[in-house]
Scaffold this motif. Structure first.
Motif, PDB file in Angstrom:
ATOM      1  N   PRO A   8       1.286  -1.306  -0.145  1.00 15.33           N
ATOM      2  CA  PRO A   8      -0.028   0.387  -0.234  1.00 15.33           C
ATOM      3  C   PRO A   8       0.718   1.632   0.075  1.00 15.33           C
ATOM      4  O   PRO A   8       0.404   2.225  -0.489  1.00 15.33           O
ATOM      5  CB  PRO A   8      -1.095  -0.645   1.426  1.00 15.33           C
ATOM      6  CG  PRO A   8      -0.698  -1.768   1.461  1.00 15.33           C
ATOM      7  CD  PRO A   8       0.100  -2.128   0.953  1.00 15.33           C
ATOM      8  N   VAL A   9       2.274   1.022   0.268  1.00 19.70           N
ATOM      9  CA  VAL A   9       2.765   2.552   0.101  1.00 19.70           C
ATOM     10  C   VAL A   9       3.668   2.606  -1.174  1.00 19.70           C
ATOM     11  O   VAL A   9       3.813   3.774  -1.461  1.00 19.70           O
ATOM     12  CB  VAL A   9       4.375   2.496   2.009  1.00 19.70           C
ATOM     13  CG1 VAL A   9       5.145   3.526   1.610  1.00 19.70           C
ATOM     14  CG2 VAL A   9       3.235   1.630   2.978  1.00 19.70           C
ATOM     15  N   VAL A  10       4.040   1.684  -1.621  1.00 17.70           N
ATOM     16  CA  VAL A  10       4.754   1.315  -2.243  1.00 17.70           C
ATOM     17  C   VAL A  10       4.314   1.274  -4.390  1.00 17.70           C
ATOM     18  O   VAL A  10       4.439   2.238  -5.147  1.00 17.70           O
ATOM     19  CB  VAL A  10       5.880   0.128  -2.306  1.00 17.70           C
ATOM     20  CG1 VAL A  10       6.251  -0.324  -3.905  1.00 17.70           C
ATOM     21  CG2 VAL A  10       6.744  -0.361  -1.767  1.00 17.70           C
ATOM     22  N   LEU A  11       2.892   0.953  -4.537  1.00 14.26           N
ATOM     23  CA  LEU A  11       1.899   0.955  -4.964  1.00 14.26           C
ATOM     24  C   LEU A  11       1.722   1.890  -5.959  1.00 14.26           C
ATOM     25  O   LEU A  11       2.101   2.527  -6.456  1.00 14.26           O
ATOM     26  CB  LEU A  11       0.697   0.400  -4.806  1.00 14.26           C
ATOM     27  CG  LEU A  11      -0.375   0.167  -5.917  1.00 14.26           C
ATOM     28  CD1 LEU A  11       0.314   0.169  -7.462  1.00 14.26           C
ATOM     29  CD2 LEU A  11      -1.470  -0.461  -5.838  1.00 14.26           C
ATOM     30  N   PRO A  12       0.462   2.957  -4.403  1.00 10.77           N
ATOM     31  CA  PRO A  12       1.133   4.163  -4.994  1.00 10.77           C
ATOM     32  C   PRO A  12       2.217   5.234  -5.283  1.00 10.77           C
ATOM     33  O   PRO A  12       2.138   6.161  -5.926  1.00 10.77           O
ATOM     34  CB  PRO A  12       0.230   5.018  -3.967  1.00 10.77           C
ATOM     35  CG  PRO A  12       0.272   4.155  -2.733  1.00 10.77           C
ATOM     36  CD  PRO A  12       0.770   3.528  -3.320  1.00 10.77           C
ATOM     37  N   ALA A  13       2.941   5.750  -4.691  1.00 17.20           N
ATOM     38  CA  ALA A  13       4.089   5.777  -5.461  1.00 17.20           C
ATOM     39  C   ALA A  13       5.095   5.854  -6.507  1.00 17.20           C
ATOM     40  O   ALA A  13       5.233   6.985  -6.604  1.00 17.20           O
ATOM     41  CB  ALA A  13       5.770   5.649  -4.345  1.00 17.20           C
ATOM     42  N   MET A  14       4.765   4.091  -6.967  1.00 18.25           N
ATOM     43  CA  MET A  14       5.551   3.855  -8.427  1.00 18.25           C
ATOM     44  C   MET A  14       4.318   4.429  -9.140  1.00 18.25           C
ATOM     45  O   MET A  14       5.219   4.796 -10.305  1.00 18.25           O
ATOM     46  CB  MET A  14       5.319   2.351  -8.316  1.00 18.25           C
ATOM     47  CG  MET A  14       6.734   2.343  -7.214  1.00 18.25           C
ATOM     48  SD  MET A  14       7.200   0.284  -7.529  1.00 18.25           S
ATOM     49  CE  MET A  14       7.579  -0.075  -9.717  1.00 18.25           C
ATOM     50  N   LEU A  15       3.043   4.305  -8.702  1.00 23.68           N
ATOM     51  CA  LEU A  15       1.787   5.049  -9.537  1.00 23.68           C
ATOM     52  C   LEU A  15       2.834   6.559 -10.145  1.00 23.68           C
ATOM     53  O   LEU A  15       1.832   7.182 -10.967  1.00 23.68           O
ATOM     54  CB  LEU A  15       0.782   4.604  -9.267  1.00 23.68           C
ATOM     55  CG  LEU A  15      -0.557   4.890  -9.986  1.00 23.68           C
ATOM     56  CD1 LEU A  15      -0.317   3.918 -11.728  1.00 23.68           C
ATOM     57  CD2 LEU A  15      -1.795   4.317  -9.135  1.00 23.68           C
ATOM     58  N   ALA A  16       2.804   7.605  -8.386  1.00 26.54           N
ATOM     59  CA  ALA A  16       2.843   8.561  -8.737  1.00 26.54           C
ATOM     60  C   ALA A  16       3.768   9.180  -9.856  1.00 26.54           C
ATOM     61  O   ALA A  16       3.494   9.816 -10.403  1.00 26.54           O
ATOM     62  CB  ALA A  16       2.967   9.322  -7.420  1.00 26.54           C
ATOM     63  N   ALA A  17       4.735   7.972  -9.629  1.00 25.04           N
ATOM     64  CA  ALA A  17       6.099   8.858  -9.996  1.00 25.04           C
ATOM     65  C   ALA A  17       5.331   8.788 -11.829  1.00 25.04           C
ATOM     66  O   ALA A  17       6.612   8.922 -12.856  1.00 25.04           O
ATOM     67  CB  ALA A  17       7.490   8.135 -10.069  1.00 25.04           C
ATOM     68  N   PHE A  18       5.400   7.036 -12.163  1.00 25.12           N
ATOM     69  CA  PHE A  18       5.063   6.994 -13.335  1.00 25.12           C
ATOM     70  C   PHE A  18       3.955   7.973 -14.436  1.00 25.12           C
ATOM     71  O   PHE A  18       4.329   8.695 -15.109  1.00 25.12           O
ATOM     72  CB  PHE A  18       3.987   5.400 -13.894  1.00 25.12           C
ATOM     73  CG  PHE A  18       4.673   4.972 -14.873  1.00 25.12           C
ATOM     74  CD1 PHE A  18       4.398   4.628 -15.586  1.00 25.12           C
ATOM     75  CD2 PHE A  18       3.053   5.211 -15.120  1.00 25.12           C
ATOM     76  CE1 PHE A  18       4.096   4.717 -16.986  1.00 25.12           C
ATOM     77  CE2 PHE A  18       2.812   5.278 -16.591  1.00 25.12           C
ATOM     78  CZ  PHE A  18       3.217   4.181 -17.586  1.00 25.12           C
ATOM     79  N   ILE A  19       3.278   8.442 -13.429  1.00 28.73           N
ATOM     80  CA  ILE A  19       2.377   9.590 -13.947  1.00 28.73           C
ATOM     81  C   ILE A  19       2.869  10.979 -14.462  1.00 28.73           C
ATOM     82  O   ILE A  19       2.355  11.461 -15.369  1.00 28.73           O
ATOM     83  CB  ILE A  19       1.050   9.962 -13.382  1.00 28.73           C
ATOM     84  CG1 ILE A  19       0.351   8.506 -12.997  1.00 28.73           C
ATOM     85  CG2 ILE A  19       0.017  11.209 -13.384  1.00 28.73           C
ATOM     86  CD1 ILE A  19      -0.874   8.202 -11.822  1.00 28.73           C
ATOM     87  N   VAL A  20       3.976  11.301 -13.106  1.00 23.14           N
ATOM     88  CA  VAL A  20       5.132  12.177 -13.289  1.00 23.14           C
ATOM     89  C   VAL A  20       5.345  12.459 -14.539  1.00 23.14           C
ATOM     90  O   VAL A  20       5.331  13.159 -15.392  1.00 23.14           O
ATOM     91  CB  VAL A  20       5.690  12.939 -12.439  1.00 23.14           C
ATOM     92  CG1 VAL A  20       6.218  13.704 -12.627  1.00 23.14           C
ATOM     93  CG2 VAL A  20       4.515  13.354 -11.583  1.00 23.14           C
ATOM     94  N   LEU A  21       6.746  11.000 -14.680  1.00 27.71           N
ATOM     95  CA  LEU A  21       7.283  11.175 -15.829  1.00 27.71           C
ATOM     96  C   LEU A  21       6.648  10.683 -17.020  1.00 27.71           C
ATOM     97  O   LEU A  21       7.207  10.968 -18.158  1.00 27.71           O
ATOM     98  CB  LEU A  21       8.443  10.176 -15.419  1.00 27.71           C
ATOM     99  CG  LEU A  21       9.018  10.712 -14.271  1.00 27.71           C
ATOM    100  CD1 LEU A  21      10.147   9.315 -13.857  1.00 27.71           C
ATOM    101  CD2 LEU A  21      10.011  11.849 -13.963  1.00 27.71           C
TER     102      LEU A  21
END
Length: 263
Positions: A8-21
């Motif tokens: 639950p911590v890693v999933l939104p973190a990686m998803l947010a970075a993917f969306i930004v980049l």
């Protein structure tokens, strides 16, 4: 040790970075990834809640460093109930934001939303006071962006008040963290329970100061009386999407921290 506790911590973190980049200029793709990730988060949270429903406690040691020296995430009935409620509200709020078109008013809405979820999930699952502070700051930074989303003079004024009061609360929190470590030599919550109980007079001196600092800092973040003066402008000024995030998720982290630290 199950690796699902950190998801639950890693999933939104990686998803947010993917969306930004990758997809910040493609609103439809950002919507698809954001909704898919939030639904996956709901499924993971439900699975963790079911796993500890018998009263067991799940522990995840990052880097396999044993507590109290390493960073730990703890899944018990209270923390999993909070992340499950957060996930349910997150899905509903996100769908409303997309349906109303509010997410189109800025390129970074979905990334900020996922970073917000990362901070909230981390705050609920952490078993360490310092990392509670870290996750608080992550969710607060994301909330600053969400509050100002859509621009406007009123939002800017409310955002300034909100940032100022939370900076004060975060400063008190950080001072309390330093003092607490100086008294007990640990910041692990389970270890603290034993170390504080072993003190001869835990209600006096530095520890009482720490308790007062924590109570004031968490009360500010929970918008508890009498330090709730920032709340009205922060609730009625932004769009209903952001207000729902603040009312349903953000201030509840402050209440949870009060329960976890003092009880």
């Amino acid at each position: 040790m199950t690796h699902w506790i950190v998801a639950p911590v890693v999933l939104p973190a990686m998803l947010a970075a993917f969306i930004v980049l990758v997809v910040r200029f493609h609103i439809n793709l950002a919507r698809v990834f954001s909704v898919a990730g939030t639904l996956a988060l709901l499924g993971i949270s439900a699975g963790l809640a079911w796993q500890v429903s018998d009263g067991s406690v799940g522990l995840y040691q990052l880097g396999d460093w044993a507590a109290p020296f390493g960073i730990v995430l703890v899944a018990d009935r209270l923390s999993t109930m909070m992340i499950l409620l957060t996930s349910v509200l997150a899905v509903l709020v996100l769908l409303y934001a997309i349906g109303s078109g509010w997410d189109k008013r800025g390129q970074h809405f979905h990334a900020l939303y996922q970073f917000q979820l990362m901070g909230i999930m981390g705050a609920f699952l952490t078993g360490d006071v310092f990392n509670l502070f870290v996750f608080f700051e992550v969710l607060l930074i994301a909330s600053y962006g969400l509050l100002l989303h859509g621009q406007g003079a009123q939002r800017l004024k409310a955002g300034g008040q909100y940032v100022a009061i939370n900076l004060v609360g975060s400063t008190l929190f950080l001072v309390g963290v330093g003092l607490l470590y100086g008294v007990t030599g640990t910041l692990n919550m389970a270890d603290l329970a034993m170390k504080v109980a072993a003190l001869e007079n835990p209600a006096s001196g530095t520890l009482a100061t720490v308790a007062a600092l924590y109570f004031l800092a968490f009360a500010m973040k929970a918008a508890a009386f009498p330090v709730n003066f920032w709340l009205p402008a922060s609730y009625h000024t932004p769009n209903v999407v952001v207000s729902a995030v603040f009312a349903g998720l953000l201030t509840k982290v402050g209440v949870y921290a009060l329960i976890r630290i003092f009880v």
